[in-house]
Scaffold this motif. Structure first.
Motif, PDB file in Angstrom:
ATOM      1  N   ASP A 164       0.842  -1.199   0.000  1.00 38.29           N
ATOM      2  CA  ASP A 164       0.000   0.000   0.000  1.00 38.29           C
ATOM      3  C   ASP A 164       0.878   1.250   0.000  1.00 38.29           C
ATOM      4  OD1 ASP A 164      -1.908   1.947   0.296  1.00 38.29           O
ATOM      5  OD2 ASP A 164      -2.837   1.081   2.093  1.00 38.29           O
ATOM      6  N   ALA A 165       1.014   1.866  -1.162  1.00 36.29           N
ATOM      7  CA  ALA A 165       1.782   3.101  -1.306  1.00 36.29           C
ATOM      8  C   ALA A 165       1.008   4.062  -2.200  1.00 36.29           C
ATOM      9  CB  ALA A 165       3.154   2.825  -1.906  1.00 36.29           C
ATOM     10  N   ALA A 166       0.910   5.307  -1.775  1.00 34.37           N
ATOM     11  CA  ALA A 166       0.124   6.281  -2.520  1.00 34.37           C
ATOM     12  C   ALA A 166       0.815   6.739  -3.791  1.00 34.37           C
ATOM     13  CB  ALA A 166      -0.172   7.498  -1.637  1.00 34.37           C
ATOM     14  N   ARG A 167       2.157   6.734  -3.799  1.00 38.90           N
ATOM     15  CA  ARG A 167       2.926   7.209  -4.948  1.00 38.90           C
ATOM     16  C   ARG A 167       4.167   6.360  -5.087  1.00 38.90           C
ATOM     17  NH1 ARG A 167       1.365  10.946  -1.602  1.00 38.90           N
ATOM     18  NH2 ARG A 167       0.205  12.808  -2.263  1.00 38.90           N
ATOM     19  N   ALA A 168       4.773   6.395  -6.273  1.00 37.54           N
ATOM     20  CA  ALA A 168       6.009   5.647  -6.490  1.00 37.54           C
ATOM     21  C   ALA A 168       6.969   6.467  -7.338  1.00 37.54           C
ATOM     22  CB  ALA A 168       5.718   4.318  -7.167  1.00 37.54           C
TER      23      ALA A 168
END
Length: 313
Positions: A164-168
Motif C-alpha cells: 500500500d503506497a500512494a505514490r512511487a
C-alpha cells in the motif's frame, strides 16, 4: 573482480558443454551472490549516525531467516520508504533523506541482505518484497516509495503486488527481471540453452507454483494499480541499466511522468538537485491534483530533458 567473473564463466561454460541443466546449476548460486558491501561515504556518515536503527527478520533467499538492518529518520504519519539497488546501501539516499525529513516526512530505509550492514552473501528481489511487507506492518500505508536501480524494480513489483503506497518513484530502474538475467548471461558468456535452463531453475526454486514468475516480476506485464502516480527518472548515459528501460516502464504505466537527464550516469543521479526537486514535488503533490492531471488525452509521459552537467557518467 574481472578474474573472478572470468573463472565463473569458464566453470559455467564447462558444465554447459555436458548439459545446459548442469551449466544452469553451476550458474544459479552465482546469480544471487553479492560482492563485499560498499563503504559508507564520509559525506553520508552524519545522516546515518542520526538514524534510529532497528532490524526486521525475513525468510531470506534460502528461506532460513536473515536479519535486515533498517534506518528511520523524522516522525509523523507520512512514511516514505527508500530502497537501494544491487550492491547499494541505504546511505546512498542521505541527501534525499535530509530533504524529505525537512519536509516533515518520516523516512525509512534498509540494507538488503548481503548489503550494507545486513548479514548474508546472497539475495534476490523476494527479499526486498519481504522487507516492504515487514515495514508496512510496522508503519502502515506508505505516502510514497522510492527505489534506485534494482530497488526501483522491487518498488514497482511490490506496489503492483499489493504493498500500500500512494505514490512511487523509480530512479535508474530496469523494467523487469528479464534484463537482469540477460545481463548475467552476457557477463558469464554462457549459451542460450543454459539461459533457458536458468529461467526454469529460477522459477522453480524461488517461485514454486507460480505459473509465470517473469510476468509477476515485470512492470511492463503487470503495471501499477490505477491511481498510483509514478515518476520515472533515468539518465541517457546510464551504463548499468539502459536508458530505454525508462521508456518501457512509462509506456506500461498510464500517466507516468518521465524525467530524463544527461551526464549523471547510474549513481550520481541520486544526488542531483534537479532530480531531488522533481522527486520532492512528486511526493508532496496532492493525489487529487495528480489524478485530475492524468486524463486520457495526456496519458503519454511528459519527458523533461535536463541540461547536460560537467561530470562524467
Amino acid at each position: 573482480m574481472d578474474l573472478a567473473l572470468a573463472a565463473a564463466g569458464t566453470s559455467v561454460r564447462a558444465a554447459a558443454a555436458l548439459s545446459p541443466r548442469w551449466g544452469a546449476a553451476v550458474a544459479m548460486p552465482l546469480f544471487g551472490y553479492v560482492a563485499k558491501p560498499r563503504p559508507v561515504r564520509a559525506d553520508d556518515e552524519p545522516t546515518m549516525s542520526r538514524a534510529r536503527r532497528h532490524t526486521v527478520r525475513i525468510a531470506g533467499i534460502d528461506r532460513r531467516g536473515v536479519d535486515v538492518d533498517t534506518y528511520e529518520w523524522g516522525a509523523g504519519p507520512r512514511t516514505v520508504v527508500v530502497s537501494h539497488g544491487w550492491h547499494g546501501r541505504a546511505s546512498q539516499f542521505s541527501v534525499l533523506v535530509r530533504e524529505l525529513v525537512a519536509e516533515g516526512y518520516r523516512v525509512v530505509s534498509f540494507d538488503a541482505p548481503a548489503h550494507g550492514g545486513s548479514g548474508g552473501r546472497r539475495t534476490y528481489l523476494v527479499d526486498w518484497l519481504d522487507v516492504f511487507a515487514a515495514l508496512q506492518e510496522r508503519h502502515g500505508a506508505f505516502e510514497a516509495m522510492i527505489g534506485h536501480s534494482f530497488g526501483g524494480l522491487a518498488t514497482l513489483v511490490g506496489v503492483a503486488g499489493g504493498i500500500d503506497a500512494a505514490r512511487a518513484v523509480t530512479i535508474a530502474a530496469p523494467a523487469d527481471a528479464d534484463l537482469l538475467l540477460s545481463q548475467f548471461q552476457a557477463m558469464l558468456r554462457y549459451p542460450d540453452g543454459v539461459a533457458a535452463s536458468m529461467r526454469e531453475l529460477f522459477a522453480t526454486r524461488y517461485f514454486p507454483g507460480e505459473p509465470d514468475p517473469f510476468a509477476w516480476l515485470s512492470s511492463v506485464r503487470r503495471p501499477l494499480p490505477a491511481g498510483v502516480p509514478l515518476l520515472v527518472a533515468h539518465d541517457h548515459g546510464d551504463r548499468v541499466v539502459p536508458f530505454g528501460e525508462a521508456g518501457r516502464i512509462v509506456a506500461a504505466n498510464r500517466g507516468a511522468e518521465q524525467l530524463a537527464t544527461k551526464g549523471l550516469g547510474h549513481n550520481r543521479i541520486l544526488t542531483d538537485d534537479a532530480v531531488l526537486d522533481a522527486v520532492l514535488d512528486h511526493v508532496r503533490t496532492p493525489l487529487s491534483v495528480s489524478a485530475s492531471a492524468l486524463t486520457p488525452e495526456v496519458a503519454p509521459a511528459a519527458v523533461e530533458e535536463l541540461d547536460p552537467v560537467s561530470v562524467a557518467a
